[in-house]
Design an enzyme around this catalytic site. Structure first.
Site, short mmCIF file in Angstrom:
data_model
loop_
_atom_site.label_atom_id
_atom_site.label_comp_id
_atom_site.label_asym_id
_atom_site.label_seq_id
_atom_site.Cartn_x
_atom_site.Cartn_y
_atom_site.Cartn_z
N ARG A 1 -2.17 -13.94 -2.35
CA ARG A 1 -2.50 -14.43 -0.96
C ARG A 1 -2.78 -15.93 -0.60
O ARG A 1 -2.58 -16.40 0.23
CB ARG A 1 -3.36 -13.38 -0.24
N ARG B 1 1.39 4.15 -2.96
CA ARG B 1 1.28 5.66 -2.72
C ARG B 1 2.43 6.51 -2.88
O ARG B 1 2.35 7.57 -3.28
CB ARG B 1 0.45 5.75 -1.41
N ARG C 1 -13.48 -7.37 -11.22
CA ARG C 1 -13.78 -6.49 -9.96
C ARG C 1 -14.41 -5.13 -9.94
O ARG C 1 -14.36 -4.58 -10.90
CB ARG C 1 -12.44 -6.50 -8.98
N LYS D 1 -11.89 -9.81 -3.88
CA LYS D 1 -10.60 -9.73 -3.91
C LYS D 1 -10.06 -10.18 -5.25
O LYS D 1 -10.86 -10.25 -6.37
CB LYS D 1 -9.84 -10.28 -2.72
N SER E 1 0.68 -1.38 -0.03
CA SER E 1 0.20 0.12 -0.16
C SER E 1 1.01 1.45 -0.02
O SER E 1 0.45 2.32 -0.65
CB SER E 1 -0.94 -0.01 1.36
N ASP F 1 -6.67 -8.38 4.43
CA ASP F 1 -5.81 -9.07 3.40
C ASP F 1 -5.08 -10.36 4.34
O ASP F 1 -4.47 -11.13 3.67
CB ASP F 1 -4.64 -8.30 3.09
N SER G 1 -13.15 1.16 3.09
CA SER G 1 -12.39 0.72 2.04
C SER G 1 -11.12 1.76 1.96
O SER G 1 -11.65 2.99 1.40
CB SER G 1 -13.11 0.56 0.56
C1 S3P Z 1 -5.69 -1.52 0.03
C2 S3P Z 1 -6.72 -1.69 0.48
C3 S3P Z 1 -7.49 -2.84 0.74
C4 S3P Z 1 -6.59 -4.05 0.56
C5 S3P Z 1 -5.83 -4.05 -0.64
C6 S3P Z 1 -4.74 -2.69 -0.76
C7 S3P Z 1 -4.80 -0.16 -0.40
O1 S3P Z 1 -8.55 -2.79 -0.08
O2 S3P Z 1 -7.32 -5.29 0.61
O3 S3P Z 1 -4.97 -5.03 -0.73
O4 S3P Z 1 -3.59 -0.35 -0.59
O5 S3P Z 1 -5.64 0.85 -0.25
P1 S3P Z 1 -9.91 -2.20 0.29
O6 S3P Z 1 -9.63 -0.87 0.57
O7 S3P Z 1 -10.76 -2.01 -1.10
O8 S3P Z 1 -10.33 -2.99 1.32
#
Ligand code: S3P
Length: 449
Positions: free
Chosen positions: A408, A43, A140, A362, A39, A335, A185
């Site tokens: 995963r 970013r 998705r 997912k 994540s 996750d 989310s």
């Molecule tokens: C993530 C948010 C999560 C997570 C994904 C990474 C992110 O998803 O499951 O692996 O980096 O913002 P959601 O925000 O849709 O739950």
């Protein structure tokens, strides 16, 4: 100590991971480093791309997902150094200066790339973009981000009444909204915050439970004006800040560490030190669950690294007990549910996981895939509409299982295989490279191979 035999075998364009456990004596030992947080990696690339000046990223995850993010932004004129070292540099274009790409932006398998990027693209006036992904990503749901962006005035077209990729976006000036998201989310929240960067006035998101807050932390560090209200799970952002490139040190991904945490907890006599793990409180649900299950886990050397809390984790084998996982805890370990399901098969009692219907959308339907694979290995797992019920203590026996190209799932089943009798064959195991390119070498290391 006896080691398992761990082999990778090519099968057409895929790879089988074959794990054969010794009759007795396997234990996991040593000190391991895990790759950068996925994540935070996405970013840092994105914020670097839209900031002024240079962003230097140390510890970027060199997996396939961040590579997808990098190649999308490169196609929009952002200079990013090769993703093959501990130091990646991004020469930012500055806010509002992404170029209109001549090619279709391909987010590969990465929901985070596609959903976060949509917020930036939709708010770029006078630019037209087309975006797509792999087979999994194109199935998705995108309505969760398309809908709030449309409320802001965005123009987005796609399959199934604009809810599935491939999508086409005509960027334009948007208007600020206060969006009450029906789901917790971080991808939805971050998409709207990124759209808010280019939008005049205050854009606000309220979510039903707190999701990971890496965007808020990093946006603030790059110079955005962010206001967080923890009492209402709300974040607001003021449009048109000056964003300045930063140095980011990406901590290890707790979602990747989770495989070794559970592995050490379930394999007898194990003792692992997992270094440099991000322990942002919006991500540490796994630690709370392991503690509730009676795992022997301690945090050492706690510190803050470029705005994110980090620690080393020591995990030793222990006898686990079942627990219930539900409600606001779910987004804090979303996750980790596949690997928690593995732990639950070795825990005494019945573990219940509920409020986790999000797992069905997912990279695969993680509830269905984990239930069927673990049952095939001899577990007692019942699929619930929004979770799993797992009666522990059945023991597992190796067999043939499939990752369904979900990283995963591949890694969770590899850890299950370490504590299963005989041989387990995991088909399409190369999926691990999405978030953990060095998974198999670390697996061999902890097994003493
Ligand atoms: C993530 C948010 C999560 C997570 C994904 C990474 C992110 O998803 O499951 O692996 O980096 O913002 P959601 O925000 O849709 O739950």
């Amino acid at each position: 100590m006896s080691s398992p035999i761990i082999q990778l075998q090519p099968v057409e364009q895929h790879q089988d991971l074959i794990i054969t456990t010794p009759a007795s004596g396997l234990s996991l030992q040593g000190t391991i480093k895990i790759p950068g947080d996925k994540s935070i990696s996405h970013r840092s690339l994105m914020l670097g791309a839209i900031s002024e000046g240079e962003t230097i990223i140390h510890g970027l995850l060199l997996g396939e997902d961040p590579r997808s993010t990098a190649s999308c932004f490169q196609a929009m004129g952002v200079e990013i150094s090769e993703l093959n070292s501990d130091r990646v540099t991004v020469k930012g274009n500055g806010l509002g200066n992404l170029l209109e790409p001549t090619e279709v932006l391909n987010a590969g398998n990465s929901g985070t790339t596609l959903r976060l990027m949509l917020g930036l693209l939709a708010s770029h006036p006078d630019r037209f973009f087309t975006v797509t992904g792999d087979h999994s990503l194109c199935s998705r749901p995108m309505s969760r981000v398309v809908k709030p962006l449309q409320e802001m005035g965005a123009q987005i077209w796609g399959r199934k009444t604009n809810t599935l990729a491939p999508l086409a976006i005509q960027g334009q000036a948007l208007k600020p909204i206060h969006y009450h998201s029906p789901i917790a989310s971080a991808q939805v929240k971050s998409c709207i915050l990124l759209a808010g960067l280019m939008t005049e006035g205050l854009t606000k998101v309220t979510e039903p439970a707190l999701s990971r807050d890496h965007s808020e932390r990093m946006l603030q560090a790059f110079g955005a004006k962010i206001d967080v209200d923890p009492a209402t799970n709300s974040v607001s952002i003021m449009g048109h800040p000056t964003l300045k490139g930063q140095t980011v040190i990406v901590p290890g991904d707790i979602s990747s560490a989770a495989f070794w945490m559970i592995a050490a907890a379930i394999v007898p006599d194990s003792n692992l030190l997992i270094e440099n793990v991000g322990i942002n409180p919006t991500r540490t649900g796994i630690l709370e669950v392991m503690q509730a299950m009676g795992a022997d886990i301690t945090l050492e050397n706690e510190r803050i690294v470029t705005g994110e809390p980090v620690a080393d984790l020591r995990v030793k084998h222990s006898h686990l007990k079942a627990c219930t996982i539900e409600g606001d805890l779910i987004p804090r370990l979303i996750d980790e549910i596949p690997i928690i399901a593995v732990a639950a098969t070795f825990a005494q009692g019945t573990t219940i996981i509920k409020d986790a219907a999000e797992l069905r959308v997912k990279e695969s339907d993680r509830l269905a895939v984990m239930a069927s694979a673990l049952n095939k290995m001899g577990a007692n797992v019942t699929e619930l509409p929004d979770g799993l019920e797992i009666i522990g203590g059945t023991g597992l026996t190796g067999t043939e299982v499939d990752s369904y190209t979900d990283h995963r799932i591949a890694m969770s089943l590899a850890i299950a295989a370490l504590n299963a009798k005989h041989s387990t064959i995991i088909h399409r195991a190369e999926a691990a490279g999405i978030s953990y390119p060095t998974f198999v070498s670390t697996l061999k290391q902890v097994c003493g191979e």
